[in-house]
Write an enzyme that holds these catalytic residues in place. Structure first.
Site, PDB file in Angstrom:
ATOM      1  N   LYS A 217       8.059  -9.974  -0.211  1.00 35.38           N
ATOM      2  CA  LYS A 217       8.535  -9.311   1.015  1.00 35.38           C
ATOM      3  C   LYS A 217       9.716 -10.117   1.534  1.00 35.38           C
ATOM      4  O   LYS A 217       9.588 -11.322   1.780  1.00 35.38           O
ATOM      5  CB  LYS A 217       7.451  -9.258   2.093  1.00 35.38           C
ATOM      6  CG  LYS A 217       6.122  -8.726   1.617  1.00 35.38           C
ATOM      7  CD  LYS A 217       6.170  -7.271   1.227  1.00 35.38           C
ATOM      8  CE  LYS A 217       4.869  -6.889   0.554  1.00 35.38           C
ATOM      9  NZ  LYS A 217       4.859  -5.528   0.046  1.00 35.38           N
ATOM     10  N   GLY A 218      10.835  -9.407   1.681  1.00 31.57           N
ATOM     11  CA  GLY A 218      12.033 -10.094   2.162  1.00 31.57           C
ATOM     12  C   GLY A 218      12.852 -10.666   1.024  1.00 31.57           C
ATOM     13  O   GLY A 218      13.509 -11.695   1.183  1.00 31.57           O
ATOM     14  N   ARG A 219      12.826  -9.998  -0.121  1.00 32.00           N
ATOM     15  CA  ARG A 219      13.681 -10.426  -1.238  1.00 32.00           C
ATOM     16  C   ARG A 219      15.140 -10.200  -0.864  1.00 32.00           C
ATOM     17  O   ARG A 219      15.463  -9.288  -0.107  1.00 32.00           O
ATOM     18  CB  ARG A 219      13.426  -9.550  -2.468  1.00 32.00           C
ATOM     19  CG  ARG A 219      12.121  -9.747  -3.167  1.00 32.00           C
ATOM     20  CD  ARG A 219      12.192  -8.960  -4.477  1.00 32.00           C
ATOM     21  NE  ARG A 219      10.931  -9.005  -5.196  1.00 32.00           N
ATOM     22  CZ  ARG A 219      10.025  -8.035  -5.156  1.00 32.00           C
ATOM     23  NH1 ARG A 219      10.229  -6.954  -4.433  1.00 32.00           N
ATOM     24  NH2 ARG A 219       8.904  -8.134  -5.833  1.00 32.00           N
ATOM     25  N   THR A 220      16.019 -11.000  -1.470  1.00 31.61           N
ATOM     26  CA  THR A 220      17.448 -10.740  -1.287  1.00 31.61           C
ATOM     27  C   THR A 220      17.783  -9.460  -2.051  1.00 31.61           C
ATOM     28  O   THR A 220      17.463  -9.346  -3.239  1.00 31.61           O
ATOM     29  CB  THR A 220      18.270 -11.922  -1.856  1.00 31.61           C
ATOM     30  OG1 THR A 220      17.766 -13.112  -1.254  1.00 31.61           O
ATOM     31  CG2 THR A 220      19.745 -11.767  -1.565  1.00 31.61           C
TER      32      THR A 220
ATOM     33  N   LYS B 245       8.125   0.276   0.915  1.00 32.18           N
ATOM     34  CA  LYS B 245       9.161  -0.673   1.341  1.00 32.18           C
ATOM     35  C   LYS B 245       9.552  -0.519   2.817  1.00 32.18           C
ATOM     36  O   LYS B 245      10.601  -1.014   3.249  1.00 32.18           O
ATOM     37  CB  LYS B 245      10.438  -0.596   0.471  1.00 32.18           C
ATOM     38  CG  LYS B 245      10.237  -0.731  -1.017  1.00 32.18           C
ATOM     39  CD  LYS B 245       9.265  -1.781  -1.444  1.00 32.18           C
ATOM     40  CE  LYS B 245       9.723  -3.197  -1.237  1.00 32.18           C
ATOM     41  NZ  LYS B 245       8.626  -4.150  -1.638  1.00 32.18           N
ATOM     42  N   GLY B 246       8.704   0.158   3.576  1.00 35.66           N
ATOM     43  CA  GLY B 246       9.017   0.365   4.993  1.00 35.66           C
ATOM     44  C   GLY B 246       8.615  -0.807   5.877  1.00 35.66           C
ATOM     45  O   GLY B 246       9.153  -1.002   6.958  1.00 35.66           O
TER      46      GLY B 246
ATOM     47  N   THR C 201       4.968  -1.734   5.438  1.00 43.25           N
ATOM     48  CA  THR C 201       3.548  -1.369   5.537  1.00 43.25           C
ATOM     49  C   THR C 201       2.627  -2.585   5.463  1.00 43.25           C
ATOM     50  O   THR C 201       1.608  -2.643   6.140  1.00 43.25           O
ATOM     51  CB  THR C 201       3.170  -0.363   4.431  1.00 43.25           C
ATOM     52  OG1 THR C 201       3.512  -0.926   3.159  1.00 43.25           O
ATOM     53  CG2 THR C 201       3.907   0.961   4.598  1.00 43.25           C
ATOM     54  N   ARG C 202       2.988  -3.555   4.626  1.00 40.01           N
ATOM     55  CA  ARG C 202       2.131  -4.749   4.506  1.00 40.01           C
ATOM     56  C   ARG C 202       2.113  -5.516   5.826  1.00 40.01           C
ATOM     57  O   ARG C 202       1.064  -6.004   6.260  1.00 40.01           O
ATOM     58  CB  ARG C 202       2.644  -5.625   3.342  1.00 40.01           C
ATOM     59  CG  ARG C 202       1.955  -6.962   3.146  1.00 40.01           C
ATOM     60  CD  ARG C 202       0.453  -6.901   2.952  1.00 40.01           C
ATOM     61  NE  ARG C 202       0.052  -6.102   1.815  1.00 40.01           N
ATOM     62  CZ  ARG C 202      -1.204  -5.826   1.495  1.00 40.01           C
ATOM     63  NH1 ARG C 202      -2.202  -6.305   2.235  1.00 40.01           N
ATOM     64  NH2 ARG C 202      -1.496  -5.057   0.462  1.00 40.01           N
TER      65      ARG C 202
ATOM     66  N   ARG D  22      11.879   3.356   7.570  1.00 44.94           N
ATOM     67  CA  ARG D  22      12.998   2.409   7.542  1.00 44.94           C
ATOM     68  C   ARG D  22      14.230   3.182   7.092  1.00 44.94           C
ATOM     69  O   ARG D  22      14.088   4.177   6.351  1.00 44.94           O
ATOM     70  CB  ARG D  22      12.638   1.337   6.505  1.00 44.94           C
ATOM     71  CG  ARG D  22      13.623   0.222   6.322  1.00 44.94           C
ATOM     72  CD  ARG D  22      13.082  -0.703   5.245  1.00 44.94           C
ATOM     73  NE  ARG D  22      13.865  -1.917   5.114  1.00 44.94           N
ATOM     74  CZ  ARG D  22      13.662  -2.826   4.183  1.00 44.94           C
ATOM     75  NH1 ARG D  22      12.677  -2.660   3.294  1.00 44.94           N
ATOM     76  NH2 ARG D  22      14.402  -3.910   4.116  1.00 44.94           N
TER      77      ARG D  22
HETATM   78  N1  LIG Z   1       7.000  -9.738   9.103  1.00 46.85           N
HETATM   79  C1  LIG Z   1       7.509  -9.367   7.928  1.00 46.85           C
HETATM   80  N2  LIG Z   1       7.524 -10.222   6.891  1.00 46.85           N
HETATM   81  C2  LIG Z   1       8.050  -9.846   5.706  1.00 46.85           C
HETATM   82  N3  LIG Z   1       8.575  -8.621   5.456  1.00 46.85           N
HETATM   83  C3  LIG Z   1       8.576  -7.739   6.465  1.00 46.85           C
HETATM   84  C4  LIG Z   1       8.054  -8.072   7.730  1.00 46.85           C
HETATM   85  N4  LIG Z   1       8.209  -6.992   8.528  1.00 46.85           N
HETATM   86  C5  LIG Z   1       8.800  -6.055   7.802  1.00 46.85           C
HETATM   87  N5  LIG Z   1       9.028  -6.495   6.555  1.00 46.85           N
HETATM   88  C6  LIG Z   1       9.678  -5.709   5.513  1.00 46.85           C
HETATM   89  O1  LIG Z   1       8.655  -5.153   4.702  1.00 46.85           O
HETATM   90  C7  LIG Z   1       9.329  -4.749   3.520  1.00 46.85           C
HETATM   91  C8  LIG Z   1       8.300  -4.449   2.456  1.00 46.85           C
HETATM   92  O2  LIG Z   1       7.687  -3.257   2.825  1.00 46.85           O
HETATM   93  P1  LIG Z   1       6.229  -2.875   2.367  1.00 46.85           P
HETATM   94  O3  LIG Z   1       5.273  -3.941   2.771  1.00 46.85           O
HETATM   95  O4  LIG Z   1       5.959  -1.519   2.886  1.00 46.85           O
HETATM   96  O5  LIG Z   1       6.395  -2.864   0.794  1.00 46.85           O
HETATM   97  S1  LIG Z   1       5.436  -2.174  -0.267  1.00 46.85           S
HETATM   98  O6  LIG Z   1       5.737  -0.747  -0.284  1.00 46.85           O
HETATM   99  O7  LIG Z   1       4.050  -2.462   0.123  1.00 46.85           O
HETATM  100  O8  LIG Z   1       5.809  -2.821  -1.541  1.00 46.85           O
HETATM  101  C9  LIG Z   1      10.248  -5.895   3.197  1.00 46.85           C
HETATM  102  O9  LIG Z   1      11.344  -5.344   2.534  1.00 46.85           O
HETATM  103  P2  LIG Z   1      12.426  -6.214   1.751  1.00 46.85           P
HETATM  104  O10 LIG Z   1      13.103  -7.058   2.781  1.00 46.85           O
HETATM  105  O11 LIG Z   1      13.341  -5.228   1.171  1.00 46.85           O
HETATM  106  O12 LIG Z   1      11.677  -7.019   0.755  1.00 46.85           O
HETATM  107  C10 LIG Z   1      10.584  -6.466   4.564  1.00 46.85           C
HETATM  108  O13 LIG Z   1      11.898  -6.215   4.973  1.00 46.85           O
END
Ligand SMILES: Nc1ncnc2c1ncn2[C@@H]1O[C@H](COP(=O)(O)OS(=O)(=O)O)[C@@H](OP(=O)(O)O)[C@H]1O
Length: 352
Positions: free
Chosen positions: A315-318, A110-111, A113-114, A191
């Site tokens: 990614k970016g859930r509330t 959730k840092g 990484t994607r 994060r």
């Molecule tokens: N560009 C962009 N678009 C969307 N999301 C972004 C981006 N950069 C960082 N993030 C943040 O990435 C968080 C998810 O982290 P990960 O990809 O490491 O998650 S996972 O461990 O693979 O499930 C995800 O966390 P949450 O907001 O809590 O969903 C995002 O805040």
């Protein structure tokens, strides 16, 4: 001449045979093409379903999904008259070699990484596995040849990359990775541990709606502010403790820490990732735009595609609403660990 040689009934039979052959040919061409498109689309759908269902962790599907993804990307690029470096990628898909990764995004869950993986893989000298292979935590027994087999093909000068965020908190991962190569480059996207824990919990809740509240899981004793450090979502944020394990096997210069917060406000953070990987700085602010609806930077529409690329819905859930007092208690809990972490990596992430 043929008219003169054939009787009227033979001429009719001849014309009928020709028409039938043409109809059969057209049908075969159309039907076969349709079948290929349908089967590729349905495998793609299955991959996406599997990835969603098991959090990208369904290993039986890794080979198929990864190669499908690469193939789809190659097709898309080939269709669009790609620039020279993209053509190199297509060449690599056919002629390159599968190598063990030179670099890994090892965490944190959730840092962000994607985002780092999707952003860095637009670099022409990077070839990345799209799925999480979980080799150094769950699949180590399958052996390095199995692992190598999952990797995309690369040409000389291209680096191979994969990401599995759970490696960072896996006790055996540093030793195993060092066993593969002590020169492996490690990227860690960190994060604020409080936000990270809430994000982690929000994700689990989306799959298992019946779990206890965040506050119930995070605290042993709420009124005393006693945090339950044995809960995985709390323990994962004790970055310094995990890092100490990594530093027994790797030099600090082999690890690069990306601020998950800065990654969102300033995709220029990717400049430092390219430097660390020894890549020419090609990815820059120019490749991104800020999507106000999503609240995140997304990749601009590549020339070869009809769509700009934002990360998916997971990614970016509330986040779930957490009581402010609980947040303060968690901040107090993490503070001394954060300070030690900043000192060790030589960077202040400003989480307080
Ligand atoms: N560009 C962009 N678009 C969307 N999301 C972004 C981006 N950069 C960082 N993030 C943040 O990435 C968080 C998810 O982290 P990960 O990809 O490491 O998650 S996972 O461990 O693979 O499930 C995800 O966390 P949450 O907001 O809590 O969903 C995002 O805040």
């Amino acid at each position: 001449m043929a008219q003169r040689l054939l009787s009227p009934s033979a001429r009719l039979a001849f014309l009928l045979a020709v028409s039938l052959s043409c109809a059969f040919l057209c049908y075969s061409v159309l039907f076969c093409r349709g079948a290929v498109v349908t089967s590729r689309a349905s495998v793609g759908k299955k991959c996406r379903q599997n990835q969603n269902a098991a959090g990208k962790k369904l290993l039986g599907s890794v080979d198929v999904c990864a190669s499908l993804e690469i193939r789809a990307a190659a097709d898309e690029r080939a269709d669009a008259g790609s620039p020279p470096w993209v053509r190199n990628v297509s060449v690599a898909q056919k002629y390159g070699n599968k190598k063990l990764p030179n670099a890994l995004i090892v965490g944190v869950k959730k840092g962000g990484t994607r985002a780092v993986l999707e952003f860095i893989r637009i670099h022409p000298d990077v070839r990345a596995l799209g799925t999480e292979p979980h080799f150094f935590d769950r699949n180590y027994e399958r052996g390095l040849d199995w692992y190598r087999g999952l990797m995309p093909r690369t040409l000389d000068g291209q680096i191979t990359l994969e990401k599995t965020p759970s490696y960072f908190v896996t006790r055996e991962a540093p030793r195993r990775i060092a066993g593969m190569s002590q020169e492996t480059k490690l990227i860690v996207v960190v994060r604020n541990p409080v936000t990270r824990a809430i994000s982690d919990y929000t994700q689990t809740l989306s799959k298992k709606p019946d779990i206890p509240t965040f506050e119930d899981l995070a605290f042993k004793n709420r009124s005393l502010g006693l945090v339950d450090a044995s809960w995985t979502a709390s323990a994962s944020g004790l970055y310094i403790l995990h890092l100490e394990n990594w530093l027994q096997y790797f030099r600090p210069s082999q690890m690069h820490f990306v601020s998950g917060e800065r990654l969102i406000t300033d995709p220029g953070e990717m400049g430092r990732v390219q430097d660390f990987l020894g890549l020419k700085r090609i990815i820059s602010e120019k490749h991104f735009y800020f999507n106000r609806t999503k609240g995140f930077p997304c990749l601009k529409k590549p020339e070869s595609s009809s769509q700009p690329r934002c990360l998916g819905k997971s990614k970016g859930r509330t986040h779930v609403q957490i009581q402010q007092e609980a947040i303060e208690q968690l901040r107090d809990f993490y503070r001394p660990f954060n300070v030690r972490f900043y000192q060790t990596v030589g960077q202040d992430f400003k989480w307080d």
